[in-house]
Scaffold this motif. Structure first.
Motif, PDB file in Angstrom:
ATOM      1  N   TYR A  48     -61.992 -60.937  74.532  1.00  0.00           N
ATOM      2  CA  TYR A  48     -63.136 -60.075  74.240  1.00  0.00           C
ATOM      3  C   TYR A  48     -62.689 -58.662  73.878  1.00  0.00           C
ATOM      4  O   TYR A  48     -63.230 -57.663  74.330  1.00  0.00           O
ATOM      5  CB  TYR A  48     -64.094 -60.026  75.439  1.00  0.00           C
ATOM      6  CG  TYR A  48     -64.741 -61.357  75.733  1.00  0.00           C
ATOM      7  CD1 TYR A  48     -65.828 -61.812  74.980  1.00  0.00           C
ATOM      8  CD2 TYR A  48     -64.250 -62.172  76.740  1.00  0.00           C
ATOM      9  CE1 TYR A  48     -66.422 -63.036  75.241  1.00  0.00           C
ATOM     10  CE2 TYR A  48     -64.831 -63.410  77.008  1.00  0.00           C
ATOM     11  CZ  TYR A  48     -65.921 -63.832  76.253  1.00  0.00           C
ATOM     12  OH  TYR A  48     -66.496 -65.048  76.505  1.00  0.00           O
ATOM     13  N   GLY A  49     -61.646 -58.606  73.036  1.00  0.00           N
ATOM     14  CA  GLY A  49     -61.133 -57.320  72.601  1.00  0.00           C
ATOM     15  C   GLY A  49     -60.238 -56.613  73.586  1.00  0.00           C
ATOM     16  O   GLY A  49     -59.815 -55.482  73.343  1.00  0.00           O
ATOM     17  N   ARG A  50     -59.933 -57.245  74.722  1.00  0.00           N
ATOM     18  CA  ARG A  50     -59.091 -56.642  75.748  1.00  0.00           C
ATOM     19  C   ARG A  50     -57.879 -57.528  76.022  1.00  0.00           C
ATOM     20  O   ARG A  50     -57.921 -58.726  75.763  1.00  0.00           O
ATOM     21  CB  ARG A  50     -59.880 -56.438  77.047  1.00  0.00           C
ATOM     22  CG  ARG A  50     -61.038 -55.461  76.910  1.00  0.00           C
ATOM     23  CD  ARG A  50     -61.791 -55.343  78.220  1.00  0.00           C
ATOM     24  NE  ARG A  50     -62.880 -54.386  78.120  1.00  0.00           N
ATOM     25  CZ  ARG A  50     -62.759 -53.081  78.344  1.00  0.00           C
ATOM     26  NH1 ARG A  50     -61.573 -52.601  78.684  1.00  0.00           N
ATOM     27  NH2 ARG A  50     -63.788 -52.277  78.230  1.00  0.00           N
ATOM     28  N   PRO A  51     -56.802 -56.957  76.555  1.00  0.00           N
ATOM     29  CA  PRO A  51     -55.647 -57.789  76.915  1.00  0.00           C
ATOM     30  C   PRO A  51     -56.015 -58.798  77.994  1.00  0.00           C
ATOM     31  O   PRO A  51     -56.889 -58.539  78.827  1.00  0.00           O
ATOM     32  CB  PRO A  51     -54.621 -56.771  77.431  1.00  0.00           C
ATOM     33  CG  PRO A  51     -55.066 -55.455  76.908  1.00  0.00           C
ATOM     34  CD  PRO A  51     -56.553 -55.526  76.788  1.00  0.00           C
ATOM     35  N   VAL A  52     -55.347 -59.948  77.989  1.00  0.00           N
ATOM     36  CA  VAL A  52     -55.577 -60.939  79.035  1.00  0.00           C
ATOM     37  C   VAL A  52     -55.143 -60.389  80.390  1.00  0.00           C
ATOM     38  O   VAL A  52     -55.807 -60.591  81.406  1.00  0.00           O
ATOM     39  CB  VAL A  52     -54.833 -62.243  78.698  1.00  0.00           C
ATOM     40  CG1 VAL A  52     -54.985 -63.254  79.823  1.00  0.00           C
ATOM     41  CG2 VAL A  52     -55.359 -62.825  77.393  1.00  0.00           C
ATOM     42  N   SER A 328     -45.173 -56.951  77.319  1.00  0.00           N
ATOM     43  CA  SER A 328     -45.625 -58.345  77.419  1.00  0.00           C
ATOM     44  C   SER A 328     -47.117 -58.453  77.704  1.00  0.00           C
ATOM     45  O   SER A 328     -47.697 -59.522  77.522  1.00  0.00           O
ATOM     46  CB  SER A 328     -44.845 -59.070  78.517  1.00  0.00           C
ATOM     47  OG  SER A 328     -45.215 -58.610  79.807  1.00  0.00           O
ATOM     48  N   THR A 329     -47.748 -57.373  78.170  1.00  0.00           N
ATOM     49  CA  THR A 329     -49.189 -57.417  78.394  1.00  0.00           C
ATOM     50  C   THR A 329     -49.986 -57.093  77.138  1.00  0.00           C
ATOM     51  O   THR A 329     -51.211 -57.264  77.133  1.00  0.00           O
ATOM     52  CB  THR A 329     -49.586 -56.411  79.496  1.00  0.00           C
ATOM     53  OG1 THR A 329     -49.286 -55.070  79.059  1.00  0.00           O
ATOM     54  CG2 THR A 329     -48.841 -56.706  80.781  1.00  0.00           C
ATOM     55  N   GLU A 330     -49.320 -56.621  76.100  1.00  0.00           N
ATOM     56  CA  GLU A 330     -50.028 -56.210  74.897  1.00  0.00           C
ATOM     57  C   GLU A 330     -50.372 -57.382  73.988  1.00  0.00           C
ATOM     58  O   GLU A 330     -51.279 -57.273  73.155  1.00  0.00           O
ATOM     59  CB  GLU A 330     -49.177 -55.194  74.130  1.00  0.00           C
ATOM     60  CG  GLU A 330     -48.916 -53.903  74.922  1.00  0.00           C
ATOM     61  CD  GLU A 330     -47.932 -52.990  74.232  1.00  0.00           C
ATOM     62  OE1 GLU A 330     -47.365 -53.404  73.196  1.00  0.00           O
ATOM     63  OE2 GLU A 330     -47.727 -51.863  74.734  1.00  0.00           O
ATOM     64  N   ASP A 331     -49.671 -58.497  74.101  1.00  0.00           N
ATOM     65  CA  ASP A 331     -49.917 -59.675  73.270  1.00  0.00           C
ATOM     66  C   ASP A 331     -50.310 -60.834  74.177  1.00  0.00           C
ATOM     67  O   ASP A 331     -49.513 -61.263  75.023  1.00  0.00           O
ATOM     68  CB  ASP A 331     -48.656 -60.040  72.477  1.00  0.00           C
ATOM     69  CG  ASP A 331     -48.920 -61.108  71.425  1.00  0.00           C
ATOM     70  OD1 ASP A 331     -49.943 -61.810  71.534  1.00  0.00           O
ATOM     71  OD2 ASP A 331     -48.105 -61.237  70.489  1.00  0.00           O
ATOM     72  N   PRO A 332     -51.533 -61.387  74.025  1.00  0.00           N
ATOM     73  CA  PRO A 332     -51.968 -62.469  74.912  1.00  0.00           C
ATOM     74  C   PRO A 332     -51.109 -63.723  74.867  1.00  0.00           C
ATOM     75  O   PRO A 332     -51.115 -64.502  75.815  1.00  0.00           O
ATOM     76  CB  PRO A 332     -53.393 -62.759  74.432  1.00  0.00           C
ATOM     77  CG  PRO A 332     -53.834 -61.496  73.777  1.00  0.00           C
ATOM     78  CD  PRO A 332     -52.608 -60.922  73.140  1.00  0.00           C
ATOM     79  N   ARG A 333     -50.347 -63.922  73.800  1.00  0.00           N
ATOM     80  CA  ARG A 333     -49.541 -65.143  73.721  1.00  0.00           C
ATOM     81  C   ARG A 333     -48.487 -65.200  74.819  1.00  0.00           C
ATOM     82  O   ARG A 333     -48.087 -66.286  75.246  1.00  0.00           O
ATOM     83  CB  ARG A 333     -48.892 -65.282  72.349  1.00  0.00           C
ATOM     84  CG  ARG A 333     -47.855 -64.228  72.013  1.00  0.00           C
ATOM     85  CD  ARG A 333     -47.304 -64.456  70.604  1.00  0.00           C
ATOM     86  NE  ARG A 333     -46.510 -65.650  70.561  1.00  0.00           N
ATOM     87  CZ  ARG A 333     -45.178 -65.640  70.678  1.00  0.00           C
ATOM     88  NH1 ARG A 333     -44.525 -64.505  70.862  1.00  0.00           N
ATOM     89  NH2 ARG A 333     -44.498 -66.765  70.626  1.00  0.00           N
ATOM     90  N   TYR A 334     -48.025 -64.031  75.298  1.00  0.00           N
ATOM     91  CA  TYR A 334     -47.037 -64.028  76.373  1.00  0.00           C
ATOM     92  C   TYR A 334     -47.638 -64.541  77.685  1.00  0.00           C
ATOM     93  O   TYR A 334     -46.902 -64.967  78.580  1.00  0.00           O
ATOM     94  CB  TYR A 334     -46.466 -62.626  76.568  1.00  0.00           C
ATOM     95  CG  TYR A 334     -45.675 -62.136  75.393  1.00  0.00           C
ATOM     96  CD1 TYR A 334     -44.660 -62.915  74.850  1.00  0.00           C
ATOM     97  CD2 TYR A 334     -45.947 -60.901  74.803  1.00  0.00           C
ATOM     98  CE1 TYR A 334     -43.934 -62.476  73.758  1.00  0.00           C
ATOM     99  CE2 TYR A 334     -45.221 -60.451  73.707  1.00  0.00           C
ATOM    100  CZ  TYR A 334     -44.224 -61.251  73.184  1.00  0.00           C
ATOM    101  OH  TYR A 334     -43.505 -60.814  72.102  1.00  0.00           O
ATOM    102  N   THR A 335     -48.951 -64.486  77.803  1.00  0.00           N
ATOM    103  CA  THR A 335     -49.632 -65.030  78.976  1.00  0.00           C
ATOM    104  C   THR A 335     -50.077 -66.470  78.747  1.00  0.00           C
ATOM    105  O   THR A 335     -49.872 -67.338  79.599  1.00  0.00           O
ATOM    106  CB  THR A 335     -50.855 -64.161  79.329  1.00  0.00           C
ATOM    107  OG1 THR A 335     -50.427 -62.818  79.581  1.00  0.00           O
ATOM    108  CG2 THR A 335     -51.568 -64.700  80.562  1.00  0.00           C
ATOM    109  N   ILE A 336     -50.688 -66.739  77.578  1.00  0.00           N
ATOM    110  CA  ILE A 336     -51.324 -68.030  77.322  1.00  0.00           C
ATOM    111  C   ILE A 336     -50.308 -69.132  77.076  1.00  0.00           C
ATOM    112  O   ILE A 336     -50.396 -70.227  77.658  1.00  0.00           O
ATOM    113  CB  ILE A 336     -52.292 -67.929  76.138  1.00  0.00           C
ATOM    114  CG1 ILE A 336     -53.376 -66.882  76.422  1.00  0.00           C
ATOM    115  CG2 ILE A 336     -52.912 -69.280  75.838  1.00  0.00           C
ATOM    116  CD1 ILE A 336     -54.222 -67.184  77.621  1.00  0.00           C
TER     117      ILE A 336
END
Length: 359
Positions: A48-52, A328-336
């Protein structure tokens, strides 16, 4: 009709009453075949426009605290080594370095917290499950031992001119035990900040949680040994040279093992961008400094140059790990993507009866 793979784990639906005639009908065969068709795999760009994962509000003061904590811990160990081996100059320089490092590091920590009482509030209780709580007590206990031993060294440097009166005899008697107490807390002080970082939802830090403490301990050894080689004559810097060689081996090996055991996606920030360049230079300087210590560590100019290289390597490690985690928090792929990979591994292993592997 093509259906989602997750439909295989959906329990059969009970019969439902028809809206028109009250007749019952089933929503399929009970295996999910009557469910909605599979949709394309989503591409996660944001939540929703925010980091995960919310990025930590930590800047350079925390990076300085991480680095100086390592310098202080390693210097306390070298101070004890100088005390036990009869090297008064190494003992004095290491104790003073530990005091200065822990003092400036604590100031950097308080500056980041914004209000000094926030640190004091951490000392109201001990919570074993909280790295922040235990770390505050480790820092307080370490600072006490370092402060007493360094105060004795300062008094000795001034020719016993400090206005201590009858306390001078007590200070001299407590100097040795205080140095030992500080050395006992040196390794926990060097490692707890790694636990503090990895005990979060940060993708890169959390993926490195098993090995990051060893990296930080190796980095602390580099920093303390490097500073001692810069400030101490070579005739008394033997323990510092030995710690430097051990620190280089520990730092390089631990870092390589950490990278190899991390999820490949979560490890990317350690290799790419500005943090990747910082960590790459850290490894180069550590190796170069270690080789220099072995080849020419008994020559004063070479020892000082090697010491500066080791100090720089340690600082780059701490700042690089800090900034890699923030990146690593700036790109959601590092979490997902690591989450999806762990889910696939659990399903492949047959673990399907819990809330993690069922839709």
């Amino acid at each position: 009709m093509t259906v989602s793979d997750f439909d295989n784990y959906r329990p059969p639906e009970p019969p439902r009453r028809s809206r028109r005639g009250g007749k019952r009908r089933r929503a399929g065969t009970g295996d999910g075949s009557g469910e909605m068709p599979m949709v394309p795999e989503p591409e996660f760009a944001s939540y929703y426009g925010r980091p995960v994962v919310k990025p930590p509000p930590w800047g350079d003061p925390i990076g300085a605290y991480l680095f100086l904590g390592g310098v202080a811990g390693g210097s306390a160990l070298l101070g004890l080594g100088g005390q036990l081996t009869g090297r008064p100059v190494l003992c004095r320089n290491s104790r003073l370095a530990a005091l200065a490092s822990v003092g400036i590091g604590a100031a950097a920590l308080v500056a980041d917290l914004g209000r000094p009482e926030r640190f004091l509030n951490m000392l109201r209780t001990i919570k074993p499950t909280s790295p922040m709580s235990l770390g505050s007590w480790i820092l307080a206990a370490f600072s006490t031992g370092v402060g007493i031993s360094a105060a004795s060294e300062i008094d000795r440097l001034t020719g016993s001119r400090l206005p201590l009166g009858p306390l001078r005899r007590l200070l001299r008697a407590m100097e040795g035990p205080a140095g030992l107490e500080a050395a006992l807390f040196a390794t926990p002080l060097s490692a707890y900040t790694a636990v503090l970082l990895s005990d979060t939802a940060n993708p890169t830090w959390n993926a490195a949680r098993e090995d990051l403490p060893f990296v930080f301990v190796g980095s602390a050894s580099l920093a303390a040994a490097g500073l001692a080689m810069v400030t101490t004559p070579v005739r008394e810097a033997g323990p510092a040279r030995a710690l430097a060689v051990l620190g280089v081996a520990a730092d390089v090996i631990a870092f390589r093992v950490m990278e190899s055991r991390m999820d490949p996606v979560a490890a990317e920030p350690l290799r790419e961008g500005a943090p990747g360049r910082m960590l790459a230079w850290s490894q180069r300087l550590a190796v170069a400094g270690g080789i220099g210590v072995l080849a020419a560590g008994r020559h004063r100019p070479a020892a000082a140059a090697c010491g500066m290289a080791l100090l720089s390597a340690s600082a780059l490690t701490r700042f690089g790990v800090l900034r890699a985690g923030i990146r690593s928090t700036e790109d959601p792929r590092y979490t997902i993507e690591p989450q999806k990979r762990r889910l696939a591994e659990r399903r492949k292993a047959g673990v399907v009866g819990d809330s993690i592997t069922t839709a």
